[in-house]
Design an enzyme around this catalytic site. Structure first.
Site, PDB file in Angstrom:
ATOM      1  N   HIS A  92       0.814  -1.222   0.000  1.00 14.01           N
ATOM      2  CA  HIS A  92       0.000   0.000   0.000  1.00 14.01           C
ATOM      3  C   HIS A  92       0.845   1.269   0.000  1.00 14.01           C
ATOM      4  O   HIS A  92       0.299   2.355  -0.220  1.00 14.01           O
ATOM      5  CB  HIS A  92      -0.943   0.019   1.213  1.00 14.01           C
ATOM      6  CG  HIS A  92      -2.021  -1.022   1.147  1.00 14.01           C
ATOM      7  ND1 HIS A  92      -2.932  -1.084   0.113  1.00 14.01           N
ATOM      8  CD2 HIS A  92      -2.302  -2.052   1.969  1.00 14.01           C
ATOM      9  CE1 HIS A  92      -3.759  -2.093   0.326  1.00 14.01           C
ATOM     10  NE2 HIS A  92      -3.393  -2.711   1.421  1.00 14.01           N
ATOM     11  N   ASP A 144      -2.657 -10.200  -2.821  1.00 14.02           N
ATOM     12  CA  ASP A 144      -3.295  -9.785  -1.582  1.00 14.02           C
ATOM     13  C   ASP A 144      -4.762  -9.443  -1.866  1.00 14.02           C
ATOM     14  O   ASP A 144      -5.106  -9.011  -2.967  1.00 14.02           O
ATOM     15  CB  ASP A 144      -2.551  -8.539  -1.055  1.00 14.02           C
ATOM     16  CG  ASP A 144      -2.998  -8.108   0.324  1.00 14.02           C
ATOM     17  OD1 ASP A 144      -2.280  -8.417   1.288  1.00 14.02           O
ATOM     18  OD2 ASP A 144      -4.066  -7.459   0.425  1.00 14.02           O
ATOM     19  N   HIS A 190      -6.359  -6.940  -0.997  1.00 13.70           N
ATOM     20  CA  HIS A 190      -6.503  -5.506  -1.240  1.00 13.70           C
ATOM     21  C   HIS A 190      -5.691  -5.068  -2.455  1.00 13.70           C
ATOM     22  O   HIS A 190      -4.661  -5.666  -2.774  1.00 13.70           O
ATOM     23  CB  HIS A 190      -6.024  -4.717  -0.021  1.00 13.70           C
ATOM     24  CG  HIS A 190      -6.763  -5.052   1.236  1.00 13.70           C
ATOM     25  ND1 HIS A 190      -6.316  -6.012   2.130  1.00 13.70           N
ATOM     26  CD2 HIS A 190      -7.926  -4.572   1.740  1.00 13.70           C
ATOM     27  CE1 HIS A 190      -7.172  -6.091   3.133  1.00 13.70           C
ATOM     28  NE2 HIS A 190      -8.158  -5.235   2.931  1.00 13.70           N
ATOM     29  N   ASP A 220      -4.901 -12.661   2.861  1.00 11.20           N
ATOM     30  CA  ASP A 220      -6.175 -12.152   3.382  1.00 11.20           C
ATOM     31  C   ASP A 220      -7.322 -12.439   2.404  1.00 11.20           C
ATOM     32  O   ASP A 220      -8.433 -11.980   2.605  1.00 11.20           O
ATOM     33  CB  ASP A 220      -6.103 -10.665   3.754  1.00 11.20           C
ATOM     34  CG  ASP A 220      -5.298  -9.811   2.796  1.00 11.20           C
ATOM     35  OD1 ASP A 220      -5.105  -8.620   3.108  1.00 11.20           O
ATOM     36  OD2 ASP A 220      -4.866 -10.314   1.733  1.00 11.20           O
TER      37      ASP A 220
HETATM   38  N1  SS9 Z   1     -11.532  -2.433   9.571  1.00 14.94           N
HETATM   39  C1  SS9 Z   1     -10.778  -2.687   8.369  1.00 14.94           C
HETATM   40  C2  SS9 Z   1     -10.047  -1.454   7.916  1.00 14.94           C
HETATM   41  C3  SS9 Z   1      -8.927  -1.856   6.982  1.00 14.94           C
HETATM   42  N2  SS9 Z   1      -7.946  -0.819   6.812  1.00 14.94           N
HETATM   43  C4  SS9 Z   1      -6.637  -1.195   6.332  1.00 14.94           C
HETATM   44  C5  SS9 Z   1      -6.521  -2.527   5.658  1.00 14.94           C
HETATM   45  C6  SS9 Z   1      -5.086  -2.765   5.226  1.00 14.94           C
HETATM   46  C7  SS9 Z   1      -4.833  -4.135   4.612  1.00 14.94           C
HETATM   47  C8  SS9 Z   1      -3.409  -4.345   4.300  1.00 14.94           C
HETATM   48  S1  SS9 Z   1      -3.011  -5.821   3.375  1.00 14.94           S
HETATM   49 MG    MG Z   2      -4.111  -7.475  -4.560  1.00  7.67          MG
HETATM   50 ZN    ZN Z   3      -4.514  -6.941   2.263  1.00  4.33          ZN
END
Ligand code: SS9
Ligand code: MG
Ligand code: ZN
Length: 348
Positions: A164, A200, A202, A289
């Site tokens: 990120h 990932d 995200h 995740d």
């Molecule tokens: N309550 C969830 C809020 C998530 N905010 C950050 C998530 C970062 C994932 C990194 S792989």
């Molecule tokens: Mg990804």
């Molecule tokens: Zn993630």
């Protein structure tokens, strides 16, 4: 046939990343990005005798500054001391940002600088964060060096994660973009093309942004629909790169409840694009995740699916560095992460 004895790089200094808070739902919770995540993975690496575990070499800030802006690196190094010097009672948490129509200049005040250098508020900073982030980058760079020296694949067990992080932004538990630093190191060592595949849950917003106008590093991410998932403000499928980089960024987006049977179609699309690109090296930004029981995500991959995932990555045939990113279901994180490596090695 895959490989035998995949090396893992790990730094005990990850423990220095020891924040006690994460802003979530209007309260300060125990951070999801906790030390037990990588300790659990390390235990599984050892119990499965995956291969040798090495501590990182020190590469200094040179390779980090090939990706991150010097002023951002400077900020991270002094943030905690500046916060304490300002008499703040808790951990350093950004609370003010450059909203639409405001001016994106770097303020002097620590509150202003925290907002200037971040895009999200869940990532607290405290004593040791800086040292842990540097160690995590050294873990990735050590893995990169091993692969450049002939290893087929190496597991960089990084903590804190990195995907990120932008050139001058922290957030999403990330400070230095380990995958981007790894790719840039390959480029600086003469590899003409490098691909980064972010698996990932995200979007790898930082990785995308860092290479967005470049055609030498192909960036691909599979992730939860940003309309519904962090990071919310980047990662849509119409983001395909710009200028020189047009066509060298690919986002593949899925809705809540996506199982491996669907997700793996995106993996296949990504693999075909990477094969066509013919990189000299491949960086996998590995978050698990995507797991069905992850507490903050909404895909439905099962532990056995990570074996299939690893096998598919091996079939690409490129020298590969895996950088550990997210994964917050700690009970299963060891099996899930190591299943990727064992799948790569041919385990069914
Ligand atoms: N309550 C969830 C809020 C998530 N905010 C950050 C998530 C970062 C994932 C990194 S792989
Ligand atoms: Mg990804
Ligand atoms: Zn993630």
């Amino acid at each position: 046939p895959g490989i035998r004895d995949m090396k893992t790089v790990f730094s005990p200094l990850h423990h220095l990343r020891s924040v006690k808070t994460e802003l979530d739902g209007g309260i300060l919770i125990e951070p999801h990005e906790k030390p037990s995540r990588v300790e659990t993975i390390l235990a599984r690496v050892k119990s499965q005798t995956l291969g040798e575990v090495l501590e990182p070499e020190e590469f200094g800030l040179g390779p980090v500054k090939r990706v991150h802006k010097p002023d951002y690196v400077e900020f991270l190094e002094h943030c905690w001391a500046d916060w304490v010097a300002a008499g703040k009672p808790g951990e350093a948490i950004p609370a003010v940002w450059c909203g639409r129509g405001m001016r994106a200049r770097m303020p002097k005040d620590i509150d202003g600088r925290l907002g200037y250098y971040s895009f999200a508020a869940e990532t607290s900073i405290s004593d040791g964060t800086w040292e842990a982030a540097c160690a995590s980058a050294n873990v990735a760079l050590t893995a990169q060096k091993l692969v450049a020296n002939g290893e087929r694949a190496v597991f960089a067990l990084c903590r804190p994660p990195g995907h990120h992080a932008h050139a001058d932004l922290f957030g999403g538990y990330c400070f230095f973009n380990n995958a981007a630093i790894t790719a840039q190191a390959f480029r600086d060592q003469g590899y003409q093309r490098v691909a980064i595949l972010d698996l990932d849950f995200h979007h790898g917003n930082g990785t995308q942004a860092i290479f967005y106008d470049r055609s030498d590093v192909l960036t691909i991410s599979l992730h939860g629909d940003p309309d519904l998932a962090f990071p919310h403000f980047l990662g849509f499928e119409d983001e395909t790169g710009e200028g020189e980089g047009e066509g060298y960024n690919l986002n593949i987006v899925y809705p809540p409840g996506t199982p491996y049977g669907v997700w793996s179609q995106g993996l296949e699309t990504a693999c075909e694009r990477i094969a066509a690109f013919q990189p000299g090296a491949l960086v996998i930004a590995l978050g698990v995740d995507t797991f069905e029981d992850d507490p903050i995500s909404f895909f439905k991959l099962k532990s056995a699916d990570y074996l299939s995932l690893g096998k598919r990555i091996e079939q690409l045939g490129f020298p590969t560095v895996f950088t550990m990113e997210g994964g917050y279901g700690v009970d299963a994180i060891g099996v899930n992460a190591v299943n990727v490596m064992q799948g790569f090695e041919g385990k069914k």
